[in-house]
Motif scaffolding. Structure first.
Motif, PDB file in Angstrom:
ATOM      1  N   LEU A 361       0.812  -1.222   0.000  1.00  0.00           N
ATOM      2  CA  LEU A 361       0.000   0.000   0.000  1.00  0.00           C
ATOM      3  C   LEU A 361       0.844   1.270   0.000  1.00  0.00           C
ATOM      4  O   LEU A 361       1.878   1.341   0.668  1.00  0.00           O
ATOM      5  CB  LEU A 361      -0.898   0.030   1.248  1.00  0.00           C
ATOM      6  N   THR A 362       0.364   2.279  -0.727  1.00  0.00           N
ATOM      7  CA  THR A 362       0.966   3.610  -0.633  1.00  0.00           C
ATOM      8  C   THR A 362       0.484   4.231   0.678  1.00  0.00           C
ATOM      9  O   THR A 362      -0.459   3.729   1.304  1.00  0.00           O
ATOM     10  CB  THR A 362       0.518   4.514  -1.794  1.00  0.00           C
ATOM     11  N   GLU A 363       1.092   5.344   1.056  1.00  0.00           N
ATOM     12  CA  GLU A 363       0.670   6.020   2.292  1.00  0.00           C
ATOM     13  C   GLU A 363      -0.804   6.433   2.194  1.00  0.00           C
ATOM     14  O   GLU A 363      -1.589   6.205   3.125  1.00  0.00           O
ATOM     15  CB  GLU A 363       1.564   7.246   2.526  1.00  0.00           C
ATOM     16  N   ALA A 364      -1.184   6.997   1.039  1.00  0.00           N
ATOM     17  CA  ALA A 364      -2.574   7.447   0.854  1.00  0.00           C
ATOM     18  C   ALA A 364      -3.557   6.275   0.935  1.00  0.00           C
ATOM     19  O   ALA A 364      -4.602   6.362   1.579  1.00  0.00           O
ATOM     20  CB  ALA A 364      -2.710   8.170  -0.487  1.00  0.00           C
ATOM     21  N   LYS A 365      -3.211   5.153   0.273  1.00  0.00           N
ATOM     22  CA  LYS A 365      -4.091   3.966   0.283  1.00  0.00           C
ATOM     23  C   LYS A 365      -4.244   3.389   1.691  1.00  0.00           C
ATOM     24  O   LYS A 365      -5.329   2.955   2.096  1.00  0.00           O
ATOM     25  CB  LYS A 365      -3.538   2.894  -0.660  1.00  0.00           C
ATOM     26  N   ALA A 366      -3.142   3.355   2.444  1.00  0.00           N
ATOM     27  CA  ALA A 366      -3.181   2.809   3.807  1.00  0.00           C
ATOM     28  C   ALA A 366      -4.128   3.645   4.680  1.00  0.00           C
ATOM     29  O   ALA A 366      -4.952   3.099   5.424  1.00  0.00           O
ATOM     30  CB  ALA A 366      -1.778   2.776   4.404  1.00  0.00           C
ATOM     31  N   LYS A 367      -4.039   4.967   4.527  1.00  0.00           N
ATOM     32  CA  LYS A 367      -4.925   5.858   5.299  1.00  0.00           C
ATOM     33  C   LYS A 367      -6.375   5.677   4.863  1.00  0.00           C
ATOM     34  O   LYS A 367      -7.280   5.616   5.688  1.00  0.00           O
ATOM     35  CB  LYS A 367      -4.494   7.320   5.111  1.00  0.00           C
ATOM     36  N   GLU A 368      -6.546   5.580   3.540  1.00  0.00           N
ATOM     37  CA  GLU A 368      -7.890   5.394   2.954  1.00  0.00           C
ATOM     38  C   GLU A 368      -8.551   4.121   3.499  1.00  0.00           C
ATOM     39  O   GLU A 368      -9.752   4.067   3.694  1.00  0.00           O
ATOM     40  CB  GLU A 368      -7.695   5.253   1.440  1.00  0.00           C
ATOM     41  N   GLN A 369      -7.722   3.085   3.717  1.00  0.00           N
ATOM     42  CA  GLN A 369      -8.253   1.815   4.219  1.00  0.00           C
ATOM     43  C   GLN A 369      -8.412   1.802   5.735  1.00  0.00           C
ATOM     44  O   GLN A 369      -8.728   0.772   6.333  1.00  0.00           O
ATOM     45  CB  GLN A 369      -7.370   0.649   3.744  1.00  0.00           C
ATOM     46  N   GLY A 370      -8.185   2.957   6.363  1.00  0.00           N
ATOM     47  CA  GLY A 370      -8.459   3.090   7.783  1.00  0.00           C
ATOM     48  C   GLY A 370      -7.337   2.674   8.719  1.00  0.00           C
ATOM     49  O   GLY A 370      -7.537   2.577   9.930  1.00  0.00           O
ATOM     50  N   TYR A 371      -6.158   2.432   8.175  1.00  0.00           N
ATOM     51  CA  TYR A 371      -5.032   2.052   9.045  1.00  0.00           C
ATOM     52  C   TYR A 371      -4.489   3.273   9.779  1.00  0.00           C
ATOM     53  O   TYR A 371      -4.442   4.365   9.220  1.00  0.00           O
ATOM     54  CB  TYR A 371      -3.884   1.457   8.227  1.00  0.00           C
ATOM     55  N   GLU A 372      -4.080   3.040  11.009  1.00  0.00           N
ATOM     56  CA  GLU A 372      -3.278   4.030  11.723  1.00  0.00           C
ATOM     57  C   GLU A 372      -1.849   3.628  11.365  1.00  0.00           C
ATOM     58  O   GLU A 372      -1.483   2.456  11.522  1.00  0.00           O
ATOM     59  CB  GLU A 372      -3.524   3.848  13.215  1.00  0.00           C
ATOM     60  N   ILE A 373      -1.060   4.550  10.837  1.00  0.00           N
ATOM     61  CA  ILE A 373       0.238   4.118  10.284  1.00  0.00           C
ATOM     62  C   ILE A 373       1.440   4.802  10.921  1.00  0.00           C
ATOM     63  O   ILE A 373       1.333   5.873  11.513  1.00  0.00           O
ATOM     64  CB  ILE A 373       0.290   4.333   8.746  1.00  0.00           C
ATOM     65  N   ARG A 374       2.582   4.130  10.763  1.00  0.00           N
ATOM     66  CA  ARG A 374       3.880   4.718  11.091  1.00  0.00           C
ATOM     67  C   ARG A 374       4.677   4.692   9.799  1.00  0.00           C
ATOM     68  O   ARG A 374       4.718   3.668   9.120  1.00  0.00           O
ATOM     69  CB  ARG A 374       4.605   3.900  12.152  1.00  0.00           C
ATOM     70  N   VAL A 375       5.293   5.823   9.457  1.00  0.00           N
ATOM     71  CA  VAL A 375       6.030   5.921   8.199  1.00  0.00           C
ATOM     72  C   VAL A 375       7.507   6.191   8.481  1.00  0.00           C
ATOM     73  O   VAL A 375       7.836   7.059   9.288  1.00  0.00           O
ATOM     74  CB  VAL A 375       5.447   7.048   7.306  1.00  0.00           C
ATOM     75  N   GLY A 376       8.374   5.416   7.832  1.00  0.00           N
ATOM     76  CA  GLY A 376       9.816   5.631   7.974  1.00  0.00           C
ATOM     77  C   GLY A 376      10.424   6.021   6.635  1.00  0.00           C
ATOM     78  O   GLY A 376       9.939   5.597   5.581  1.00  0.00           O
ATOM     79  N   ARG A 377      11.455   6.854   6.688  1.00  0.00           N
ATOM     80  CA  ARG A 377      12.132   7.263   5.443  1.00  0.00           C
ATOM     81  C   ARG A 377      13.631   7.232   5.673  1.00  0.00           C
ATOM     82  O   ARG A 377      14.092   7.492   6.787  1.00  0.00           O
ATOM     83  CB  ARG A 377      11.746   8.699   5.065  1.00  0.00           C
ATOM     84  N   PHE A 378      14.363   6.961   4.598  1.00  0.00           N
ATOM     85  CA  PHE A 378      15.817   7.132   4.685  1.00  0.00           C
ATOM     86  C   PHE A 378      16.329   7.577   3.320  1.00  0.00           C
ATOM     87  O   PHE A 378      16.038   6.950   2.299  1.00  0.00           O
ATOM     88  CB  PHE A 378      16.525   5.849   5.127  1.00  0.00           C
ATOM     89  N   PRO A 379      17.097   8.685   3.277  1.00  0.00           N
ATOM     90  CA  PRO A 379      17.603   9.195   1.996  1.00  0.00           C
ATOM     91  C   PRO A 379      18.927   8.525   1.605  1.00  0.00           C
ATOM     92  O   PRO A 379      19.724   8.169   2.469  1.00  0.00           O
ATOM     93  CB  PRO A 379      17.813  10.680   2.287  1.00  0.00           C
ATOM     94  N   PHE A 380      19.150   8.389   0.314  1.00  0.00           N
ATOM     95  CA  PHE A 380      20.399   7.795  -0.202  1.00  0.00           C
ATOM     96  C   PHE A 380      21.627   8.578   0.270  1.00  0.00           C
ATOM     97  O   PHE A 380      22.695   8.010   0.458  1.00  0.00           O
ATOM     98  CB  PHE A 380      20.367   7.774  -1.737  1.00  0.00           C
TER      99      PHE A 380
END
Length: 465
Positions: A361-380
């Motif tokens: 799932l993309t971030e938008a789709k996960a939210k749309e499906q009602g999930y409470e989410i945690r998002v992590g990122r790391f740059p090259f």
């Protein structure tokens, strides 16, 4: 002539069909494959494989221009387009030959011709020598798909190209218009732009690479623009005026206004349609929805003994999905109990520069499906290997269910992410949570360490960010 009897007949020999045939043969079935054009289908001959060969040439060309950065000298750098195309065709030919060898080794009967389904589990095949009839209790449709043609934007092979024309480009476009920014459009835009074509991409949706996570699309767009590409989003090509020998005037609608722009070449990459015609499907009562055969999760069509796999059975239109479905159906026919394919565990990979890869799932789709989410990122830019490679532009993004720690999705843009994504796919298949991913020791120095850091970042534990 008497009917030839088989246990399984496969119609189409692309990555769905030939894999289904080999797996069925391994399971002791007597198998025939009917192919009207090339063994290996579009993927090996006109799709996945030859495009990667072209893109590799443009990548090497790009690196040669950067020689100085690496303390190297390369002067008078140029390219020979016919030789680039010839290499790509050679790669495709080698692999298509390999498919023929594999089918032979597995004692699969290959019938070259055009198939039509008849009542009573029979297939009529028109070959060079006439018509023959094959019979089998089980038939697998794997006829694939072809480029969608929009009225007025049809390819003519001269000024307006389909992906097939672009693969055997007879000339280098100076000013190129690419219609559509899905995987096919953006890969060709990337290839020709790197070789020096002034490239414009038109996308009807509000962003390029519209199936990807919005953050990844935005990052990729920034890189493409930096490389000199012009990108028009929420835009549509309404009309093409063709002047043979001169070029094309494109009427492009942006923000309700139509403007005209001149190009010498246009590539149309506006999606695909399933090859469902002239197969006798309607007569058998097979349900077709917008050029795709309607199937259940096990690829059954509703007609006993008739299955449909790969592109003809609908999205996602990916070779690896087709192959996996082929194996599943072959096992089902042999009386085994395979698991249905989970679309959420099939990754998409785009081989532009920088590469793009994603699963789940993309971030938008996960939210749309009602999930409470945690998002992590790391740059090259925070990764030692990426900097050593001279590839500091990129991002790894992971999305977790805040309640359970389930990995809901992973999205990446940057060097070699099409290889990296596999780690997260295995994780999803094993139903891993953030805990196992955090405890996994990733080797150093590798690009894969960014996958670890992205997971840690989702939980406020990243070390290098």
């Amino acid at each position: 002539m008497a009917d030839q009897h088989f246990d399984v007949i496969v119609i189409g020999s692309g990555p769905g069909g030939y894999v289904a045939a080999i797996r069925a043969a391994q399971l002791g079935q007597k198998v025939a494959v009917v192919e009207r054009e090339h063994l290996g289908g579009i993927c090996l001959n006109w799709g996945c494989i030859p495009t990667k060969a072209l893109l590799r040439s443009s990548e090497v060309f790009h690196l040669m221009h950067r020689a100085k950065e690496f303390g190297l000298k390369a002067e008078g750098i140029s390219y020979d387009l016919p030789a680039v195309v010839a290499r790509s065709r050679g790669v495709a030919k080698q692999l298509a030959g390999g498919v023929g060898h594999l089918l032979k080794k597995n004692k699969v009967t290959v019938v070259m011709g055009t198939a039509k389904l008849l009542a009573g589990s029979k297939v009529e095949v028109k070959t060079d020598k006439g018509t023959e009839t094959l019979a089998a209790k089980n038939i697998i449709l794997a006829t694939g798909a072809r480029a969608r043609e929009l009225p007025g934007l049809e390819a003519d092979g001269d000024l307006v190209w389909s992906y097939k024309h672009a693969l055997v480009a007879s000339r280098m476009p100076k000013k190129l218009l690419v219609i559509g920014s899905g995987a096919i459009g953006i890969e060709f835009a990337s290839f020709f732009n790197t070789l020096g074509a002034e490239t414009t991409v038109v996308e009807v949706m509000d962003r390029i690479l519209p199936v990807e996570d919005a953050e990844i699309s935005a990052f990729a767009k920034k890189q493409f623009v930096k490389q000199g590409m012009k990108i028009l989003e929420k835009a549509a090509v309404k009309k093409l005026d063709r002047q043979p020998g001169k070029g094309v005037t494109a009427h492009i609608e942006i923000g309700g206004k139509v403007e005209t722009q001149e190009f010498d070449t246009v590539i149309s990459a506006v999606g695909i349609v399933g090859n469902v015609e002239n197969l006798g499907l309607e007569e058998l009562g097979v349900k077709i929805d917008r050029t795709h055969v309607v199937t259940d999760e096990f690829c059954r069509t509703g007609v006993p003994g008739l299955f449909a796999i790969g592109d003809i059975a609908g999205a996602p239109w990916l070779a690896h999905k087709a192959s996996h479905e082929g194996v599943m159906v072959a096992e089902l026919i042999a009386g085994q109990h395979p698991h249905p394919i989970k679309p959420g565990s099939i990754a998409g990979c785009t081989y532009c520069h920088p590469q793009v890869a994603s699963v789940g799932l993309t971030e938008a789709k996960a939210k749309e499906q009602g999930y409470e989410i945690r998002v992590g990122r790391f740059p090259f830019i925070g990764n030692g290997k990426a900097i050593a490679l001279g590839e500091p532009e990129g991002l790894v993004k992971t999305i977790f269910d805040a309640k359970t720690g389930e990995l809901l999705g992973a999205h990446m843009v940057g060097a070699e992410v099409t290889e990296l994504i596999q780690g997260y796919i295995v994780g999803r298949t094993l139903e891993t949570t953030e805990a196992e991913l955090m405890e996994t020791v990733f080797p150093h120095p590798t690009l894969s360490e960014m996958m670890h850091e992205s997971v840690l970042n989702a939980y406020g534990r990243a070390i290098h960010f």
